[in-house]
Design a protein around this motif. Structure first.
Motif, PDB file in Angstrom:
ATOM      1  N   VAL A 166       0.842  -1.200   0.000  1.00 38.51           N
ATOM      2  CA  VAL A 166       0.000   0.000   0.000  1.00 38.51           C
ATOM      3  C   VAL A 166       0.877   1.251   0.000  1.00 38.51           C
ATOM      4  O   VAL A 166       0.549   2.254  -0.623  1.00 38.51           O
ATOM      5  CB  VAL A 166      -0.908   0.010   1.252  1.00 38.51           C
ATOM      6  CG1 VAL A 166      -1.801   1.232   1.268  1.00 38.51           C
ATOM      7  CG2 VAL A 166      -1.748  -1.242   1.310  1.00 38.51           C
ATOM      8  N   TYR A 167       2.008   1.157   0.694  1.00 39.94           N
ATOM      9  CA  TYR A 167       2.857   2.350   0.792  1.00 39.94           C
ATOM     10  C   TYR A 167       3.608   2.632  -0.507  1.00 39.94           C
ATOM     11  O   TYR A 167       4.418   3.546  -0.563  1.00 39.94           O
ATOM     12  CB  TYR A 167       3.832   2.245   1.979  1.00 39.94           C
ATOM     13  CG  TYR A 167       4.747   1.040   1.920  1.00 39.94           C
ATOM     14  CD1 TYR A 167       5.915   1.065   1.190  1.00 39.94           C
ATOM     15  CD2 TYR A 167       4.410  -0.121   2.603  1.00 39.94           C
ATOM     16  CE1 TYR A 167       6.731  -0.040   1.112  1.00 39.94           C
ATOM     17  CE2 TYR A 167       5.221  -1.239   2.539  1.00 39.94           C
ATOM     18  CZ  TYR A 167       6.378  -1.188   1.794  1.00 39.94           C
ATOM     19  OH  TYR A 167       7.179  -2.296   1.720  1.00 39.94           O
ATOM     20  N   ARG A 168       3.350   1.850  -1.532  1.00 41.61           N
ATOM     21  CA  ARG A 168       3.874   2.197  -2.864  1.00 41.61           C
ATOM     22  C   ARG A 168       2.735   2.537  -3.826  1.00 41.61           C
ATOM     23  O   ARG A 168       2.957   2.833  -4.991  1.00 41.61           O
ATOM     24  CB  ARG A 168       4.734   1.077  -3.423  1.00 41.61           C
ATOM     25  CG  ARG A 168       6.003   0.835  -2.596  1.00 41.61           C
ATOM     26  CD  ARG A 168       7.063   0.140  -3.403  1.00 41.61           C
ATOM     27  NE  ARG A 168       8.112  -0.375  -2.561  1.00 41.61           N
ATOM     28  CZ  ARG A 168       9.151   0.339  -2.136  1.00 41.61           C
ATOM     29  NH1 ARG A 168       9.256   1.602  -2.462  1.00 41.61           N
ATOM     30  NH2 ARG A 168      10.072  -0.219  -1.377  1.00 41.61           N
ATOM     31  N   GLY A 169       1.502   2.451  -3.339  1.00 43.22           N
ATOM     32  CA  GLY A 169       0.363   3.016  -4.059  1.00 43.22           C
ATOM     33  C   GLY A 169      -0.175   2.235  -5.247  1.00 43.22           C
ATOM     34  O   GLY A 169      -1.122   2.680  -5.877  1.00 43.22           O
ATOM     35  N   GLY A 170       0.422   1.086  -5.576  1.00 46.15           N
ATOM     36  CA  GLY A 170      -0.026   0.331  -6.762  1.00 46.15           C
ATOM     37  C   GLY A 170       1.057   0.350  -7.828  1.00 46.15           C
ATOM     38  O   GLY A 170       1.941   1.206  -7.810  1.00 46.15           O
ATOM     39  N   VAL A 171       0.985  -0.583  -8.766  1.00 43.72           N
ATOM     40  CA  VAL A 171       2.044  -0.748  -9.767  1.00 43.72           C
ATOM     41  C   VAL A 171       2.237   0.538 -10.590  1.00 43.72           C
ATOM     42  O   VAL A 171       3.363   0.973 -10.835  1.00 43.72           O
ATOM     43  CB  VAL A 171       1.713  -1.932 -10.713  1.00 43.72           C
ATOM     44  CG1 VAL A 171       2.724  -2.022 -11.851  1.00 43.72           C
ATOM     45  CG2 VAL A 171       1.683  -3.244  -9.930  1.00 43.72           C
ATOM     46  N   LEU A 172       1.135   1.172 -11.003  1.00 44.09           N
ATOM     47  CA  LEU A 172       1.271   2.328 -11.891  1.00 44.09           C
ATOM     48  C   LEU A 172       1.634   3.592 -11.113  1.00 44.09           C
ATOM     49  O   LEU A 172       2.365   4.453 -11.615  1.00 44.09           O
ATOM     50  CB  LEU A 172      -0.013   2.517 -12.715  1.00 44.09           C
ATOM     51  CG  LEU A 172      -0.378   1.304 -13.588  1.00 44.09           C
ATOM     52  CD1 LEU A 172      -1.607   1.596 -14.442  1.00 44.09           C
ATOM     53  CD2 LEU A 172       0.781   0.869 -14.494  1.00 44.09           C
ATOM     54  N   PHE A 173       1.141   3.698  -9.877  1.00 47.32           N
ATOM     55  CA  PHE A 173       1.546   4.830  -9.029  1.00 47.32           C
ATOM     56  C   PHE A 173       3.050   4.733  -8.764  1.00 47.32           C
ATOM     57  O   PHE A 173       3.784   5.722  -8.839  1.00 47.32           O
ATOM     58  CB  PHE A 173       0.755   4.797  -7.716  1.00 47.32           C
ATOM     59  CG  PHE A 173       0.959   6.007  -6.846  1.00 47.32           C
ATOM     60  CD1 PHE A 173       0.152   7.129  -7.012  1.00 47.32           C
ATOM     61  CD2 PHE A 173       1.949   6.044  -5.871  1.00 47.32           C
ATOM     62  CE1 PHE A 173       0.336   8.260  -6.213  1.00 47.32           C
ATOM     63  CE2 PHE A 173       2.146   7.160  -5.086  1.00 47.32           C
ATOM     64  CZ  PHE A 173       1.332   8.270  -5.250  1.00 47.32           C
ATOM     65  N   TRP A 174       3.496   3.502  -8.475  1.00 53.29           N
ATOM     66  CA  TRP A 174       4.927   3.262  -8.260  1.00 53.29           C
ATOM     67  C   TRP A 174       5.721   3.639  -9.509  1.00 53.29           C
ATOM     68  O   TRP A 174       6.779   4.282  -9.431  1.00 53.29           O
ATOM     69  CB  TRP A 174       5.127   1.780  -7.902  1.00 53.29           C
ATOM     70  CG  TRP A 174       6.557   1.349  -7.810  1.00 53.29           C
ATOM     71  CD1 TRP A 174       7.394   1.475  -6.742  1.00 53.29           C
ATOM     72  CD2 TRP A 174       7.335   0.722  -8.849  1.00 53.29           C
ATOM     73  NE1 TRP A 174       8.629   0.968  -7.039  1.00 53.29           N
ATOM     74  CE2 TRP A 174       8.621   0.497  -8.330  1.00 53.29           C
ATOM     75  CE3 TRP A 174       7.068   0.324 -10.157  1.00 53.29           C
ATOM     76  CZ2 TRP A 174       9.639  -0.103  -9.073  1.00 53.29           C
ATOM     77  CZ3 TRP A 174       8.083  -0.275 -10.905  1.00 53.29           C
ATOM     78  CH2 TRP A 174       9.350  -0.480 -10.359  1.00 53.29           C
TER      79      TRP A 174
END
Ligand code: TC6
Length: 694
Positions: free
Chosen positions: A643-651
């Motif tokens: 969660v603290y990376r926000g998802g593959v595309l947010f990352w």
């Protein structure tokens, strides 16, 4: 005069009332209004005490999360609360709904708190990657002791009014009309000449000498990668060790660090994305929904049983169908065992177990399904088996019943074509274990009717799932991206990496486990069988043999045989690197003339992750997912993406799409493999210097 907070007097009590729907979040206008209305109340000679209350559904549910990351606009919440705490008149918070975060902090700045019996209070900031930065970490420990404060602040879960009363967070619980109750309480305080009660003047109780060190240790594994829980501990420690003013300063510093952290940005993104996925583009909010009062599940295997439990848990009667009595009995027995296990852990009473079991009705006959509103098929992944099931459903189900398939890879349009009512057919792809995983990929077929989509999205929420609408393609969104990553992981080992190294890189990124531990958990034989089918059916286009085929042929199916890519000790799920596997891999490389080389951790990260980003971009272009946030929510709730990376595309946006595009192009040139052909969307965004979200 503020538009969102107003002041009036009821007899001798001044009432400060917040009206900022939907949740009275403490945006700039509310903060300003709270401040000016307090000043008005203090200047009102007729008011002997003041009550603060929220209109609508709740007492303020926190700071306005949409303001975080924007330039701050005064007054700051800690200053407003400080004014409340410094008030020379008694201030009483009247709490209903959910007094969360900054909302509870406002209440803690008051002298007394009265709550409606249905209210909840909590400090959930940690879930947004933050800490209660308006005095919550300094005041709550003074009220309830350091340990209880840590539990609330680090855990982030709200407590019910009754428990809050026992803990001393609230001073009275009332039922019926909250304002009446709070006014009566305030009048009594005035009549009793009750003293001001400023929490900042109280001492903090600590029960254990090494509380903070041991607390940190106790959460280390579960909170791996998160920053906020550890900052929360430091802030509470400051409440114990420093005078109030200095503690507040320390809280502010720690809050400031979190506010600008990538972890908090990602967690706030997930908060809104999770709510946004429910709003399907192009599907009006007022799309009618079909009534759902009963459900049926076809197949009582692991998946079918898990799916049925979701409905029983939500109080919806569910029939479960198997064609063989023995399989049906076995499935029902497993469901009961699951519930009994939960009861043993104290999370269900025996009475609840029986209530849920009573909602699950086993049947051997399709003719029993004539009256249900929704049917979910969860049988073997084979098109002719699905065809037979949907023929039967078309025959027995009432008009307007929703016919759903839990297929994870097959074509939903084809499945719909087995009926005379393709508009009623939709995919509901649950993730294993179906009674636990929160994700539900709802798959819209070409002909699926809008009201069917609206109904199924709503039903997802009713059973506690996060429903994401996707389109039809092989593997839909999640598994389509996953398969690309798994193939890359296998190939990396071919080239010289070892499985433990690959797993460690992805575990360190924050996944709960690496690709190979995951395939061991799921069972390696499933993929093997699919590959073998393809090899028989279509040898020209079939996947080439790889070293994982050899493992399965050597009886290594995964955790269930205590041997897969890794070894497993009995009753222990910890993957242990296996010398036997190393030999099988070495032999495979030798037989296929593969020269090995050193593969760096960076290359593993890039190949396993960028292949998913590229596929995600293709998925967006094709309209299989409507928005980047749909892809991100799928990865978080279906595959444990941190969660603290926000998802593959947010990352991916954090890494930078230009850097990713350059690498993807490089891998494409080097391998010629189609999977690395840059998605036009990725190329376009990279060249424009944009991200998926900008
Ligand atoms: C904090 O307080 C820090 C303090 C330190 C300061 C120095 N802000 O969830 P729902 C919106 S941090 C802005 O669907 P429910 C939400 O996006 C904050 N908006 O409803 C949605 O909008 P949409 C600590 C917010 O009944 C709508 O309200 N507080 C906020 O299922 C309805 O929300 C929290 O973390 C907000 N704070 O649940 C609490 N909250 O309709 C976060 C909600 O446009 N909130 N919205 O989609 C919640 O947990 C839940 O929303 C709820 C209501 C329990 C309040």
């Amino acid at each position: 005069m503020s538009e969102v907070v107003s002041y009036r007097r009821e007899g001798e009590i001044g009432v400060i009332s917040v009206n900022y729907p939907p949740v009275n979040a403490l945006g700039q206008g509310v903060r300003e209004g709270l401040q000016s209305c307090l000043r008005e109340g203090l200047a009102d000679d007729q008011a002997k005490a003041l009550v603060v209350i929220g209109e609508g559904r709740t007492f303020p549910a926190g700071a306005d999360i949409r303001e975080f990351g924007k330039p701050p606009a005064g007054p700051a919440l800690p200053d407003v609360i400080n004014e409340y705490e410094s008030s020379e008149k008694l201030v009483i918070a009247a709490i209903h709904g959910t007094a969360l975060g900054g909302g509870l902090e406002v209440a803690l700045g008051c002298d007394y708190r009265v709550a409606l019996d249905s209210a909840k209070v909590g400090l959930p900031e940690v879930k947004l990657g933050l800490l209660p930065g308006a005095g919550g970490t300094q005041r709550l420990p003074r009220l309830v002791g350091a340990k209880a404060a840590l539990d609330m602040i680090v855990g982030g879960n709200p407590v019910k009014a009754k428990n809050a009363l026992q803990m001393g967070i609230v001073d009275d619980v009332v039922s019926g009309d909250l304002l009446e109750g709070a006014l009566a309480y305030a009048r009594k305080l005035v009549a009793d000449k009750a003293p001001l009660r400023r929490i900042r003047d109280l001492d903090v109780q600590t029960e254990e000498a090494d509380l903070f060190a041991s607390y940190e240790k106790s959460i280390a594994r579960k909170q791996r990668g998160f920053k906020a829980p550890f900052h929360c501990i430091k802030a509470v420690q400051a409440a114990v060790e420093l005078p109030f003013e200095e503690g507040m300063k320390r809280e502010r510093e720690l809050f400031g660090e979190l506010l600008v952290s990538s972890e908090s940005a990602a967690q706030r993104h997930v908060f809104f994305a999770e709510r946004e996925v429910a709003k399907v583009p192009g599907l009006p909010k007022d799309t009618p929904k079909r009534e759902v009062n009963s459900v049926a599940v076809i197949g009582a295997g692991t998946m079918g049983g898990g799916i049925a439990m979701n409905f029983a848990n939500a109080g919806i009667p569910v029939k479960i169908l198997e064609v063989k009595e023995e399989a049906l009995e076995k499935g029902i027995a497993i469901i009961r065992k699951n519930y009994e296990n939960t009861a043993k852990k104290g999370r269900l009473t025996q009475e609840q177990v029986e209530q849920r079991m009573a909602l699950i009705q086993p049947t051997l006959s399709y003719d029993d399904l004539g009256d249900v509103d929704v049917v979910i098929e969860a049988v073997f992944e084979n098109m002719s088996v699905k065809e037979a099931v949907f023929n039967e459903l078309d025959r027995v189900c009432k008009p307007g019943a929703i016919l759903a398939t839990n297929t994870s890879t097959l074509d939903v349009n084809r499945i719909a074509s087995f009926t005379k009512r393709p508009q009623d057919v939709i995919g509901m792809h649950f993730f294993s274990p179906a009674n636990v995983m929160k994700l539900l990929e709802n798959v819209r077929g070409e002909k699926t009717a809008d009201d069917v989509i609206a109904t199924v999205m709503d039903l997802s929420r009713r059973i506690g799932k996060v429903g994401v609408l996707v389109g039809v393609c092989h593997g839909f969104v999640g598994n389509r991206m996953l398969h690309k990553r798994q193939a890359e992981a296998v190939q990396l080992v071919n080239e010289g990496a070892n499985p433990a190294q690959v797993d460690k890189v992805l575990f360190d990124l924050g996944f709960p486990m690496g690709p190979f531990a995951m395939s061991d958990l799921a069972g390696m034989d499933v993929g093997y069988r699919i590959r073998e089918e393809l090899r028989k059916e279509n040898p020209e286009n079939a996947p080439a043999r790889n070293w994982t085929d050899e493992l399965v042929e050597n009886g290594r199916m995964g955790q269930k045989t205590q041997a897969g890519v890794f070894d497993y000790k009995e009753g222990d799920r910890t993957p242990v690197p296996s010398a036997e596997v190393d030999k099988i891999i070495a032999k495979f490389r030798e037989e296929n003339g593969i020269a090995t080389r050193e593969v760096t951790d960076q290359e593993i990260l890039e190949r396993c992750m960028y292949v998913m980003v590229n596929e995600g971009a293709k998925i967006l272009e094709e309209g299989i997912a409507a928005r980047p946030l749909d892809v991100d929510v799928i990865w978080i709730y279906g595959y444990g993406f941190p969660v603290y990376r926000g998802g593959v595309l947010f990352w991916a946006d954090q890494v930078g799409l230009k850097a990713i595009y350059d690498k993807v192009s490089q891998f494409h040139q080097e391998t010629g493999d189609d999977v690395w052909k840059p998605a036009p969307l990725l190329e376009k965004l990279a060249k424009e210097g944009k991200g998926f979200y900008s």
